[in-house]
Design a protein around this motif. Sequence first.
Motif, PDB file in Angstrom:
ATOM      1  N   ASP A 158      60.002  23.123 -32.451  1.00  0.00           N
ATOM      2  CA  ASP A 158      60.552  22.806 -33.716  1.00  0.00           C
ATOM      3  C   ASP A 158      61.302  21.689 -33.730  1.00  0.00           C
ATOM      4  O   ASP A 158      62.453  21.903 -32.752  1.00  0.00           O
ATOM      5  CB  ASP A 158      61.134  24.058 -34.430  1.00  0.00           C
ATOM      6  CG  ASP A 158      60.193  25.173 -34.489  1.00  0.00           C
ATOM      7  OD1 ASP A 158      58.868  24.937 -34.664  1.00  0.00           O
ATOM      8  OD2 ASP A 158      60.734  26.278 -34.576  1.00  0.00           O
ATOM      9  N   HIS A 159      61.125  20.624 -34.157  1.00  0.00           N
ATOM     10  CA  HIS A 159      62.026  19.404 -34.056  1.00  0.00           C
ATOM     11  C   HIS A 159      63.366  19.747 -34.947  1.00  0.00           C
ATOM     12  O   HIS A 159      63.058  19.628 -35.948  1.00  0.00           O
ATOM     13  CB  HIS A 159      61.320  18.317 -34.237  1.00  0.00           C
ATOM     14  CG  HIS A 159      62.269  16.785 -33.995  1.00  0.00           C
ATOM     15  ND1 HIS A 159      62.727  16.750 -32.918  1.00  0.00           N
ATOM     16  CD2 HIS A 159      62.363  15.796 -34.925  1.00  0.00           C
ATOM     17  CE1 HIS A 159      63.489  15.459 -32.992  1.00  0.00           C
ATOM     18  NE2 HIS A 159      63.521  15.117 -34.239  1.00  0.00           N
ATOM     19  N   SER A 160      64.492  19.704 -34.163  1.00  0.00           N
ATOM     20  CA  SER A 160      65.574  19.778 -35.125  1.00  0.00           C
ATOM     21  C   SER A 160      66.193  18.772 -35.500  1.00  0.00           C
ATOM     22  O   SER A 160      66.698  18.038 -34.634  1.00  0.00           O
ATOM     23  CB  SER A 160      66.655  20.959 -34.188  1.00  0.00           C
ATOM     24  OG  SER A 160      66.047  21.960 -33.633  1.00  0.00           O
ATOM     25  N   ILE A 161      66.730  18.924 -36.721  1.00  0.00           N
ATOM     26  CA  ILE A 161      67.499  17.771 -37.599  1.00  0.00           C
ATOM     27  C   ILE A 161      68.323  18.399 -38.377  1.00  0.00           C
ATOM     28  O   ILE A 161      68.511  18.660 -39.728  1.00  0.00           O
ATOM     29  CB  ILE A 161      66.555  16.987 -38.292  1.00  0.00           C
ATOM     30  CG1 ILE A 161      65.386  16.574 -37.832  1.00  0.00           C
ATOM     31  CG2 ILE A 161      67.578  15.557 -38.677  1.00  0.00           C
ATOM     32  CD1 ILE A 161      64.279  15.818 -38.716  1.00  0.00           C
ATOM     33  N   LEU A 162      69.317  19.053 -37.765  1.00  0.00           N
ATOM     34  CA  LEU A 162      70.404  20.099 -38.241  1.00  0.00           C
ATOM     35  C   LEU A 162      71.903  19.641 -38.310  1.00  0.00           C
ATOM     36  O   LEU A 162      72.580  20.276 -38.890  1.00  0.00           O
ATOM     37  CB  LEU A 162      70.238  21.245 -37.559  1.00  0.00           C
ATOM     38  CG  LEU A 162      68.978  22.045 -37.937  1.00  0.00           C
ATOM     39  CD1 LEU A 162      68.762  23.315 -37.098  1.00  0.00           C
ATOM     40  CD2 LEU A 162      68.621  22.424 -39.348  1.00  0.00           C
ATOM     41  N   ARG A 163      72.204  18.549 -37.379  1.00  0.00           N
ATOM     42  CA  ARG A 163      73.580  18.214 -37.460  1.00  0.00           C
ATOM     43  C   ARG A 163      74.092  17.868 -38.766  1.00  0.00           C
ATOM     44  O   ARG A 163      73.544  17.086 -39.574  1.00  0.00           O
ATOM     45  CB  ARG A 163      73.753  16.822 -36.494  1.00  0.00           C
ATOM     46  CG  ARG A 163      73.501  17.358 -34.963  1.00  0.00           C
ATOM     47  CD  ARG A 163      73.793  16.403 -34.082  1.00  0.00           C
ATOM     48  NE  ARG A 163      75.208  16.183 -34.178  1.00  0.00           N
ATOM     49  CZ  ARG A 163      76.102  16.711 -33.290  1.00  0.00           C
ATOM     50  NH1 ARG A 163      75.615  17.706 -32.368  1.00  0.00           N
ATOM     51  NH2 ARG A 163      77.509  16.398 -33.250  1.00  0.00           N
ATOM     52  N   PRO A 164      75.535  18.205 -39.124  1.00  0.00           N
ATOM     53  CA  PRO A 164      75.892  18.057 -40.595  1.00  0.00           C
ATOM     54  C   PRO A 164      76.170  16.539 -40.905  1.00  0.00           C
ATOM     55  O   PRO A 164      76.152  16.339 -42.109  1.00  0.00           O
ATOM     56  CB  PRO A 164      77.359  18.869 -40.379  1.00  0.00           C
ATOM     57  CG  PRO A 164      77.727  18.914 -39.020  1.00  0.00           C
ATOM     58  CD  PRO A 164      76.536  18.897 -38.393  1.00  0.00           C
ATOM     59  N   LEU A 202      58.474  33.124 -19.220  1.00  0.00           N
ATOM     60  CA  LEU A 202      58.887  34.551 -19.970  1.00  0.00           C
ATOM     61  C   LEU A 202      58.299  35.129 -21.036  1.00  0.00           C
ATOM     62  O   LEU A 202      58.653  36.194 -21.586  1.00  0.00           O
ATOM     63  CB  LEU A 202      60.209  34.434 -20.234  1.00  0.00           C
ATOM     64  CG  LEU A 202      61.426  33.824 -19.025  1.00  0.00           C
ATOM     65  CD1 LEU A 202      62.656  33.349 -19.601  1.00  0.00           C
ATOM     66  CD2 LEU A 202      61.441  34.762 -17.836  1.00  0.00           C
ATOM     67  N   GLY A 203      57.411  34.350 -21.657  1.00  0.00           N
ATOM     68  CA  GLY A 203      56.771  34.668 -23.037  1.00  0.00           C
ATOM     69  C   GLY A 203      57.163  34.043 -24.164  1.00  0.00           C
ATOM     70  O   GLY A 203      56.884  34.496 -25.307  1.00  0.00           O
ATOM     71  N   VAL A 204      58.100  33.121 -23.962  1.00  0.00           N
ATOM     72  CA  VAL A 204      58.690  32.314 -25.162  1.00  0.00           C
ATOM     73  C   VAL A 204      57.361  31.361 -25.901  1.00  0.00           C
ATOM     74  O   VAL A 204      56.882  30.696 -25.118  1.00  0.00           O
ATOM     75  CB  VAL A 204      59.726  31.498 -24.589  1.00  0.00           C
ATOM     76  CG1 VAL A 204      60.363  30.771 -25.813  1.00  0.00           C
ATOM     77  CG2 VAL A 204      60.920  32.188 -24.355  1.00  0.00           C
ATOM     78  N   ALA A 205      57.182  31.479 -26.955  1.00  0.00           N
ATOM     79  CA  ALA A 205      56.340  30.781 -27.835  1.00  0.00           C
ATOM     80  C   ALA A 205      56.753  29.739 -28.554  1.00  0.00           C
ATOM     81  O   ALA A 205      56.173  28.654 -28.773  1.00  0.00           O
ATOM     82  CB  ALA A 205      55.428  31.586 -28.754  1.00  0.00           C
ATOM     83  N   ARG A 206      57.815  29.380 -28.783  1.00  0.00           N
ATOM     84  CA  ARG A 206      58.430  28.287 -29.683  1.00  0.00           C
ATOM     85  C   ARG A 206      59.758  27.927 -29.092  1.00  0.00           C
ATOM     86  O   ARG A 206      60.691  28.723 -28.493  1.00  0.00           O
ATOM     87  CB  ARG A 206      58.560  28.912 -31.087  1.00  0.00           C
ATOM     88  CG  ARG A 206      58.742  27.557 -32.222  1.00  0.00           C
ATOM     89  CD  ARG A 206      57.358  26.784 -32.401  1.00  0.00           C
ATOM     90  NE  ARG A 206      56.432  27.619 -33.304  1.00  0.00           N
ATOM     91  CZ  ARG A 206      56.360  27.531 -34.194  1.00  0.00           C
ATOM     92  NH1 ARG A 206      57.232  26.826 -35.278  1.00  0.00           N
ATOM     93  NH2 ARG A 206      55.467  28.354 -34.961  1.00  0.00           N
ATOM     94  N   PHE A 207      60.243  26.656 -29.169  1.00  0.00           N
ATOM     95  CA  PHE A 207      61.377  26.004 -28.975  1.00  0.00           C
ATOM     96  C   PHE A 207      61.947  25.157 -29.880  1.00  0.00           C
ATOM     97  O   PHE A 207      61.378  24.366 -30.534  1.00  0.00           O
ATOM     98  CB  PHE A 207      61.122  25.393 -27.580  1.00  0.00           C
ATOM     99  CG  PHE A 207      60.610  26.023 -26.599  1.00  0.00           C
ATOM    100  CD1 PHE A 207      61.353  26.615 -25.465  1.00  0.00           C
ATOM    101  CD2 PHE A 207      59.062  26.357 -26.236  1.00  0.00           C
ATOM    102  CE1 PHE A 207      60.878  27.339 -24.712  1.00  0.00           C
ATOM    103  CE2 PHE A 207      58.653  26.987 -25.310  1.00  0.00           C
ATOM    104  CZ  PHE A 207      59.309  27.625 -24.339  1.00  0.00           C
ATOM    105  N   GLY A 208      63.257  25.514 -30.036  1.00  0.00           N
ATOM    106  CA  GLY A 208      63.993  24.445 -31.121  1.00  0.00           C
ATOM    107  C   GLY A 208      64.804  23.524 -30.167  1.00  0.00           C
ATOM    108  O   GLY A 208      65.371  23.776 -29.376  1.00  0.00           O
TER     109      GLY A 208
END
Length: 235
Positions: free
Chosen positions: A13-19, A202-208
């Motif tokens: 998940d490509h994050s674009i969250l900085r204020p 570890l079974g992680v399916a999604r990454f931010g």
Amino acid sequence: MNFTVAQIAKMIDHSILRPEFTVRDVREGCAIAVKYDVASVCVRPCDVPVAVEEVRGSGVRVGTVIGFPHGTSPTAVKVAETALAVEQGAAEIDMVINVGWLRSGDVAAVEQEIKEIVVAAGDAHVKVILETAYLTDEQKLAACRAAERAGAAFVKTSTGFAPTGATVDDLALMRSAVSPKVQVKASGGIRTLDALLAMTSLGVARFGSSATAEILEDASRRHLTRSGGSASLIA
């Protein structure tokens, strides 16, 4: 386990969250998401309409954050945020739990809030952000189990705005706390391909991550090096 570059992209998940991001920054971030064909672009609530416009016609979903980053908005506000985001085209909802309630031992209130947001989200996937930096292992386990009972699709480590982000220990704990029908998302400090690959074990399916281009360019270089340009796999 082995992955192609395309498979790795669909974990991000490509994050674009900085204020401080401008509308231009948001559009440029969406272009990166489309270029690499990631799972989703995760934007601030005010940017959902822009993101929907920018990714239209691609395989990239639009996600947004609810009660972000502290999780302290009243439940009714979080529910209204969720309903509006879905109405505007968001397909994934990353909500922050009320950490104070959880730390106070009111797991029932946390669960009820998640449930109300899941209902408001409809067909959109709800990811429950625990903000693990502030929790004991017992609280993390309780939050994960509450999220599953409430119908969430994912449990997620962090907002990226707390003192620490995703850790191997937390991810292993979270994976153990939920059934296979609930997925685990790692977020906060994931900036390299090696870190991402280690967490998949570890079974992680999604990454931010906001380091999408760097991660996927590294994956592409490794493919080319190993395969001479053919469709090889990354371990």
